[in-house]
Design a protein around this motif. Structure first.
Motif, PDB file in Angstrom:
ATOM      1  N   GLN A  42      -3.824  -7.243  -5.748  1.00 42.73           N
ATOM      2  CA  GLN A  42      -2.730  -7.784  -4.944  1.00 42.73           C
ATOM      3  C   GLN A  42      -2.378  -6.911  -3.749  1.00 42.73           C
ATOM      4  O   GLN A  42      -1.566  -7.310  -2.919  1.00 42.73           O
ATOM      5  N   GLY A  43      -2.958  -5.698  -3.657  1.00 37.68           N
ATOM      6  CA  GLY A  43      -2.713  -4.853  -2.495  1.00 37.68           C
ATOM      7  C   GLY A  43      -2.119  -3.497  -2.786  1.00 37.68           C
ATOM      8  O   GLY A  43      -1.973  -2.671  -1.884  1.00 37.68           O
ATOM      9  N   PHE A  44      -1.754  -3.217  -4.043  1.00 40.74           N
ATOM     10  CA  PHE A  44      -1.288  -1.871  -4.400  1.00 40.74           C
ATOM     11  C   PHE A  44      -2.495  -0.931  -4.435  1.00 40.74           C
ATOM     12  O   PHE A  44      -3.562  -1.311  -4.924  1.00 40.74           O
ATOM     13  N   THR A  45      -2.334   0.277  -3.922  1.00 43.28           N
ATOM     14  CA  THR A  45      -3.481   1.189  -3.817  1.00 43.28           C
ATOM     15  C   THR A  45      -3.287   2.498  -4.589  1.00 43.28           C
ATOM     16  O   THR A  45      -4.263   3.073  -5.062  1.00 43.28           O
ATOM     17  N   ASP A  46      -2.053   2.985  -4.690  1.00 41.77           N
ATOM     18  CA  ASP A  46      -1.777   4.248  -5.394  1.00 41.77           C
ATOM     19  C   ASP A  46      -1.384   3.901  -6.824  1.00 41.77           C
ATOM     20  O   ASP A  46      -0.221   3.644  -7.131  1.00 41.77           O
ATOM     21  N   LEU A  47      -2.364   3.915  -7.739  1.00 40.99           N
ATOM     22  CA  LEU A  47      -2.170   3.395  -9.089  1.00 40.99           C
ATOM     23  C   LEU A  47      -2.538   4.429 -10.144  1.00 40.99           C
ATOM     24  O   LEU A  47      -3.613   5.021 -10.093  1.00 40.99           O
ATOM     25  N   THR A  48      -1.634   4.633 -11.113  1.00 42.89           N
ATOM     26  CA  THR A  48      -1.865   5.574 -12.207  1.00 42.89           C
ATOM     27  C   THR A  48      -1.481   4.914 -13.523  1.00 42.89           C
ATOM     28  O   THR A  48      -0.424   4.295 -13.630  1.00 42.89           O
ATOM     29  N   GLY A  49      -2.341   5.058 -14.523  1.00 42.25           N
ATOM     30  CA  GLY A  49      -2.054   4.541 -15.849  1.00 42.25           C
ATOM     31  C   GLY A  49      -2.064   5.660 -16.869  1.00 42.25           C
ATOM     32  O   GLY A  49      -2.962   6.517 -16.843  1.00 42.25           O
ATOM     33  N   THR A  50      -1.075   5.681 -17.753  1.00 39.19           N
ATOM     34  CA  THR A  50      -1.019   6.705 -18.800  1.00 39.19           C
ATOM     35  C   THR A  50      -0.878   6.041 -20.164  1.00 39.19           C
ATOM     36  O   THR A  50      -0.316   4.952 -20.297  1.00 39.19           O
ATOM     37  N   ASP A  51      -1.379   6.727 -21.169  1.00 37.53           N
ATOM     38  CA  ASP A  51      -1.246   6.273 -22.552  1.00 37.53           C
ATOM     39  C   ASP A  51      -1.414   7.479 -23.447  1.00 37.53           C
ATOM     40  O   ASP A  51      -2.166   8.399 -23.115  1.00 37.53           O
TER      41      ASP A  51
ATOM     42  N   SER B 169       0.820  -1.210   0.000  1.00 39.10           N
ATOM     43  CA  SER B 169       0.000   0.000   0.000  1.00 39.10           C
ATOM     44  C   SER B 169       0.855   1.263   0.000  1.00 39.10           C
ATOM     45  O   SER B 169       0.359   2.350  -0.287  1.00 39.10           O
ATOM     46  N   CYS B 170       2.139   1.131   0.298  1.00 35.58           N
ATOM     47  CA  CYS B 170       3.037   2.293   0.337  1.00 35.58           C
ATOM     48  C   CYS B 170       3.661   2.592  -1.018  1.00 35.58           C
ATOM     49  O   CYS B 170       4.325   3.620  -1.176  1.00 35.58           O
ATOM     50  N   TRP B 171       3.460   1.696  -1.992  1.00 39.92           N
ATOM     51  CA  TRP B 171       4.094   1.875  -3.300  1.00 39.92           C
ATOM     52  C   TRP B 171       3.190   2.658  -4.243  1.00 39.92           C
ATOM     53  O   TRP B 171       2.047   2.295  -4.469  1.00 39.92           O
ATOM     54  N   SER B 172       3.721   3.747  -4.796  1.00 39.98           N
ATOM     55  CA  SER B 172       3.009   4.462  -5.854  1.00 39.98           C
ATOM     56  C   SER B 172       3.414   3.840  -7.187  1.00 39.98           C
ATOM     57  O   SER B 172       4.596   3.618  -7.440  1.00 39.98           O
ATOM     58  N   VAL B 173       2.425   3.557  -8.037  1.00 40.32           N
ATOM     59  CA  VAL B 173       2.661   2.782  -9.255  1.00 40.32           C
ATOM     60  C   VAL B 173       2.240   3.578 -10.483  1.00 40.32           C
ATOM     61  O   VAL B 173       1.163   4.174 -10.515  1.00 40.32           O
ATOM     62  N   LEU B 174       3.102   3.579 -11.506  1.00 36.95           N
ATOM     63  CA  LEU B 174       2.786   4.169 -12.803  1.00 36.95           C
ATOM     64  C   LEU B 174       2.916   3.089 -13.866  1.00 36.95           C
ATOM     65  O   LEU B 174       3.957   2.443 -13.978  1.00 36.95           O
ATOM     66  N   ASP B 175       1.855   2.904 -14.647  1.00 36.38           N
ATOM     67  CA  ASP B 175       1.875   1.973 -15.774  1.00 36.38           C
ATOM     68  C   ASP B 175       1.896   2.798 -17.053  1.00 36.38           C
ATOM     69  O   ASP B 175       0.904   3.437 -17.405  1.00 36.38           O
ATOM     70  N   ILE B 176       3.044   2.816 -17.749  1.00 39.00           N
ATOM     71  CA  ILE B 176       3.160   3.632 -18.961  1.00 39.00           C
ATOM     72  C   ILE B 176       2.734   2.808 -20.177  1.00 39.00           C
ATOM     73  O   ILE B 176       3.104   1.652 -20.308  1.00 39.00           O
ATOM     74  N   GLY B 177       1.928   3.428 -21.037  1.00 38.50           N
ATOM     75  CA  GLY B 177       1.332   2.686 -22.139  1.00 38.50           C
ATOM     76  C   GLY B 177       0.339   1.676 -21.600  1.00 38.50           C
ATOM     77  O   GLY B 177       0.341   0.504 -21.977  1.00 38.50           O
TER      78      GLY B 177
END
Length: 346
Positions: free
Chosen positions: A186-195, A165-173
Motif C-alpha cells: 500500500q506504500g509504507f516503506t519503513d516496516l518492522t515486525g517483532t515476535d 512513505s514517511c510513516w515508520s511502522v511496528l507490527d508487534i506479535g
C-alpha cells in the motif's frame, strides 16, 4: 459451528496443522506437549486461504469463542513462568511455549508445502484493517484528525506514496509477517515486525525473502520486555493484546503492555489494535484506565520528569474505530466479532 469440538482422534485434519515434526527445530525453549497443544488447537484451530481447512466465518467464530473465554482464568498472582501448566485450557494461548510449538509447525509446513500459514481473523478483516489504516494515516498526515468521526477517506495513489512513505511502522506479535507485506504493497516503506517466538520470525523472514519484501525487518523481541531503542509512528497489534490477556498473569502483563507501547509509539503516532476478545468500548475504557493510572503516578512526590509530563497530557486518546465489520444481535445488544480501534499518542 463454533461450539462444536472434536477430539484429535475424531478430527485428525483439524489438528494436522499443529503436529510437531519428528525432528524438532532447536530454539533453546521448552515447547508444549502434543496432548496440551491438541487441546489448544481444538479451542483455536484456524488456518487461512494460504493453506486453509476452515472458511473465514468459522475461523472468526472459533477465534472469538476461544479468546472470549479469557475471563475464566485465575486472577493475577505470583505465577510468572510461561513454562508452567496453565489453569484453563484456553490460557494455553497466553503461553510462549504454545506459540513456539505452533510456529515450529508453521515453519515446517512452509518448508514442506510452501504454505504461509494463518491470517488472524481472516482475509476480509485483514483487508479492512489495511485499507482503513492506510486512509487513517493519510488523513492524519494532512492534519485531518477524524476523532469520533466517520470512516477515513481514501486518497489517490499519488497522495498515498507522498504520505505513507514517511510513516515508520511496528507490527508487534507479527507472526508470519503477512500484515506487513500488505502494508508494504500500500506504500509504507519503513516496516518492522517483532515476535517473541523465534519460529515466527524465521517464518516471517522466509516468507518475506520468498515474496520479495526485502524492505521489511524482523526481530525477536518481547513487547513486555522490549529491547527496541526507537519509536514508531504507527504501531499495529492484531491479537497480541488478546493473547497477553490469556496468560494467568494477564492483568499484570496488560499493564506492562501499555507501559511498553506508550514508550514505543512516537508523540503524534497511532496505535491500531484489532481484537476479537474486546469491544471498541472495552478497549477505550482500558486505555482510559491506563491514562488515569499515569496521571495518578505523575502526581506522586517521587514521580520522575517523564512521569510528570502525563499530569496534564495523558499518553493516549481515542481516535477512531472501524465501523464496517458485520454485527450481530445478542441479549438486546448489537456487537461485532472483531473490533479495530485507533488511539493517538499525545
Amino acid at each position: 459451528m463454533a461450539g462444536m469440538r472434536f477430539s484429535p482422534e475424531e478430527s485428525p485434519e483439524a489438528n494436522q496443522h499443529l503436529q510437531l515434526p519428528q525432528q524438532q527445530l532447536q530454539t533453546g525453549r521448552e515447547v508444549a506437549s502434543d496432548d496440551d497443544r491438541s487441546v489448544a488447537a481444538d479451542s483455536w484451530s484456524i488456518k487461512s486461504d494460504y493453506g486453509s481447512t476452515l472458511d473465514d466465518e468459522q475461523r472468526h467464530a472459533d477465534a472469538a469463542e476461544a479468546l472470549s473465554s479469557a475471563a475464566n482464568f485465575r486472577p493475577a498472582s505470583d505465577y510468572s513462568s510461561d513454562k508452567d501448566e496453565p489453569d484453563a485450557e484456553t490460557s494455553m494461548l497466553g503461553l510462549q511455549s504454545y506459540w513456539d510449538a505452533a510456529y515450529l509447525d508453521e515453519l515446517a509446513n512452509f518448508r514442506e508445502h510452501g504454505h504461509a500459514g494463518e491470517i488472524w481473523f481472516g482475509t476480509d478483516v485483514m483487508d479492512t484493517v489495511i485499507s482503513w489504516t492506510k486512509s487513517l494515516c493519510t488523513d492524519v498526515s494532512q492534519g485531518h484528525i477524524p476523532n469520533h468521526g466517520g470512516e477515513p477517506k481514501p486518497q489517490s495513489v499519488e497522495q498515498d506514496e507522498k504520505y505513507l512513505s514517511c510513516w515508520s511502522v511496528l507490527d508487534i506479535g507479527t507472526g508470519n509477517g503477512l500484515l506487513l507485506q500488505e502494508l508494504s504493497k500500500q506504500g509504507f516503506t519503513d516496516l518492522t515486525g517483532t515476535d517473541y517466538s523465534e519460529g515466527a520470525i524465521d517464518l516471517a523472514q522466509s516468507l518475506a525473502d520468498r515474496d520479495g519484501f526485502s524492505n521489511i525487518k524482523f526481530l525477536v523481541d518481547d513487547i513486555l520486555e522490549t529491547k527496541l531503542d526507537r519509536q514508531f509512528q504507527l504501531v499495529m497489534d492484531k491479537g497480541t493484546l488478546d493473547a497477553i490477556g490469556l496468560h494467568p498473569d494477564g492483568p499484570i502483563k496488560r499493564i506492562m503492555y501499555w507501559d511498553s507501547v506508550s514508550k514505543l509509539l512516537a508523540p503524534g503516532g497511532i496505535l491500531v489494535i484489532t481484537s476479537c476478545n474486546h469491544t471498541k468500548d472495552e478497549l477505550v475504557q482500558e486505555v482510559e484506565n491506563f491514562n488515569q493510572r499515569n496521571i495518578a503516578i505523575s502526581q506522586e512526590p517521587s514521580a520522575t520528569k517523564d512521569q510528570e509530563t502525563h499530569r496534564d497530557h495523558p499518553p493516549f486518546q481515542y481516535l477512531n474505530h472501524v465501523r464496517t465489520y458485520p454485527t450481530f444481535m445478542f441479549g438486546g445488544s448489537v456487537g461485532s466479532r472483531v473490533a479495530t480501534v485507533a488511539f493517538l499518542r499525545n
